[in-house]
Design a protein around this motif. Structure first.
Motif, short mmCIF file in Angstrom:
data_model
loop_
_atom_site.label_atom_id
_atom_site.label_comp_id
_atom_site.label_asym_id
_atom_site.label_seq_id
_atom_site.Cartn_x
_atom_site.Cartn_y
_atom_site.Cartn_z
N VAL A 24 2.72 13.22 10.19
CA VAL A 24 2.96 12.05 9.34
C VAL A 24 4.39 11.57 9.55
O VAL A 24 5.35 12.33 9.40
N SER A 25 4.54 10.31 9.90
CA SER A 25 5.87 9.74 10.15
C SER A 25 6.62 9.59 8.83
O SER A 25 6.02 9.54 7.76
N PRO A 26 7.95 9.50 8.89
CA PRO A 26 8.73 9.32 7.65
C PRO A 26 8.31 8.10 6.85
O PRO A 26 8.25 8.15 5.62
N ALA A 27 8.03 6.98 7.52
CA ALA A 27 7.65 5.76 6.81
C ALA A 27 6.29 5.90 6.13
O ALA A 27 6.10 5.43 5.00
N VAL A 28 5.35 6.54 6.80
CA VAL A 28 4.04 6.78 6.19
C VAL A 28 4.16 7.75 5.02
O VAL A 28 3.54 7.56 3.97
N GLU A 29 4.96 8.78 5.21
CA GLU A 29 5.18 9.74 4.13
C GLU A 29 5.78 9.05 2.90
O GLU A 29 5.38 9.33 1.76
N GLN A 30 6.71 8.13 3.13
CA GLN A 30 7.30 7.38 2.02
C GLN A 30 6.25 6.51 1.34
O GLN A 30 6.21 6.41 0.11
N PHE A 31 5.40 5.88 2.14
CA PHE A 31 4.33 5.05 1.59
C PHE A 31 3.39 5.88 0.73
O PHE A 31 3.05 5.49 -0.39
N GLN A 32 2.96 7.02 1.25
CA GLN A 32 2.05 7.89 0.50
C GLN A 32 2.65 8.31 -0.83
O GLN A 32 1.99 8.26 -1.88
N ALA A 33 3.91 8.73 -0.79
CA ALA A 33 4.59 9.18 -2.01
C ALA A 33 4.72 8.03 -3.01
O ALA A 33 4.56 8.22 -4.22
N HIS A 34 5.01 6.84 -2.50
CA HIS A 34 5.18 5.68 -3.37
C HIS A 34 3.86 5.33 -4.06
O HIS A 34 3.84 5.05 -5.27
N ILE A 35 2.77 5.33 -3.31
CA ILE A 35 1.45 5.03 -3.88
C ILE A 35 1.08 6.06 -4.94
O ILE A 35 0.58 5.71 -6.03
N GLN A 36 1.32 7.32 -4.66
CA GLN A 36 1.01 8.36 -5.63
C GLN A 36 1.87 8.24 -6.88
O GLN A 36 1.39 8.48 -8.00
N ASP A 37 3.11 7.81 -6.71
CA ASP A 37 4.00 7.61 -7.85
C ASP A 37 3.52 6.44 -8.70
O ASP A 37 3.51 6.52 -9.95
N LEU A 38 3.12 5.34 -8.06
CA LEU A 38 2.58 4.20 -8.80
C LEU A 38 1.31 4.59 -9.55
O LEU A 38 1.12 4.20 -10.71
N ALA A 39 0.45 5.36 -8.90
CA ALA A 39 -0.79 5.78 -9.54
C ALA A 39 -0.51 6.59 -10.80
O ALA A 39 -1.23 6.48 -11.80
N ALA A 40 0.54 7.38 -10.76
CA ALA A 40 0.88 8.22 -11.90
C ALA A 40 1.60 7.48 -13.00
O ALA A 40 1.42 7.77 -14.19
#
Length: 217
Positions: free
Chosen positions: A107-123
């Motif tokens: 997982v690239s840094p940018a994708v990892e940041q995207f995934q974390a951001h989406i999970q944070d918004l969901a929470a």
């Protein structure tokens, strides 16, 4: 009297006008230029599919989990989900053993940041997931046919097998569905939420840009 034209403007209109700069920037990245000019390599396209798989797996789970959210419920449809389509395309391009390919778990840094951001918004702020819904699915619906044709010609594909990501088989009237989504988006009328979603769409386009740039670095 106060000018209420901005607050009275629909969310879809605000998104089109207020995020054009970020949209255009994300559209001009090198990998998209290579696709449109039919110069993308097979390895580059395979990596794009792995990247989409990593993105959509997280995004679609978040949206499904919050499909009854006030912002999401008027646009949500399982017919839009792309993960199963991406799996079919990975099988076509990479082979039946694509799940054991090391690129899947890299997982690239940018994708990892995207995934974390989406999970944070969901929470914390699930209503803002609408912004990422807008960026990804409307883009897929509106531009998918053009990109599909470019990919098909680039790799001399006899049919649409391997182009499932761009094919919405359960949505026969794509233009009509886009109109339906925009009508659903416009059911968001709270001025503060509208402003937050417009700003989040800008964030989403910037994230898309960073992700796509990494593919050709």
């Amino acid at each position: 009297m106060a000018d209420n034209s901005e607050t009275a403007e629909t969310l879809s209109a605000r998104l089109k006008q207020g995020t054009k700069e970020q949209h255009d920037r994300a559209s001009r990245v090198k990998i998209m230029g290579k696709i449109m000019s039919r110069n993308v390599s097979r390895a580059e396209y395979e990596q794009l599919l792995f990247t989409y798989y990593q993105m959509y797996t997280v995004l679609e789970k978040a949206i499904r989990d919050h499909c009854e959210n006030e912002s999401i419920k008027n646009v949500y449809s399982s017919k839009l989900e792309r993960v199963d389509s991406i799996k079919l395309d990975l099988e076509y391009f990479v082979g039946k053993e694509w799940e054991s390919d090391e690129r899947l778990n890299t997982v690239s840094p940018a994708v990892e940041q995207f995934q974390a951001h989406i999970q944070d918004l969901a929470a914390k702020q699930p209503s803002l997931l609408l912004a990422h819904f807008y960026v990804r699915y409307l883009g897929d619906l509106a531009g998918g046919q053009i990109i599909s044709t470019k990919i098909q010609r680039r790799f001399e594909m006899a049919d649409l097998n391997g182009l499932n990501f761009y094919t919405f088989k359960d949505i026969p009237n794509v233009r009509g569905h886009v109109k339906q989504i925009k009508e659903g988006i416009d059911k968001v009328v709270d001025p503060t939420l509208i402003e937050d979603i417009v700003n989040e769409v800008k964030v989403s386009f910037e994230m898309q840009y960073d992700i796509l740039v990494e593919l050709t670095e």
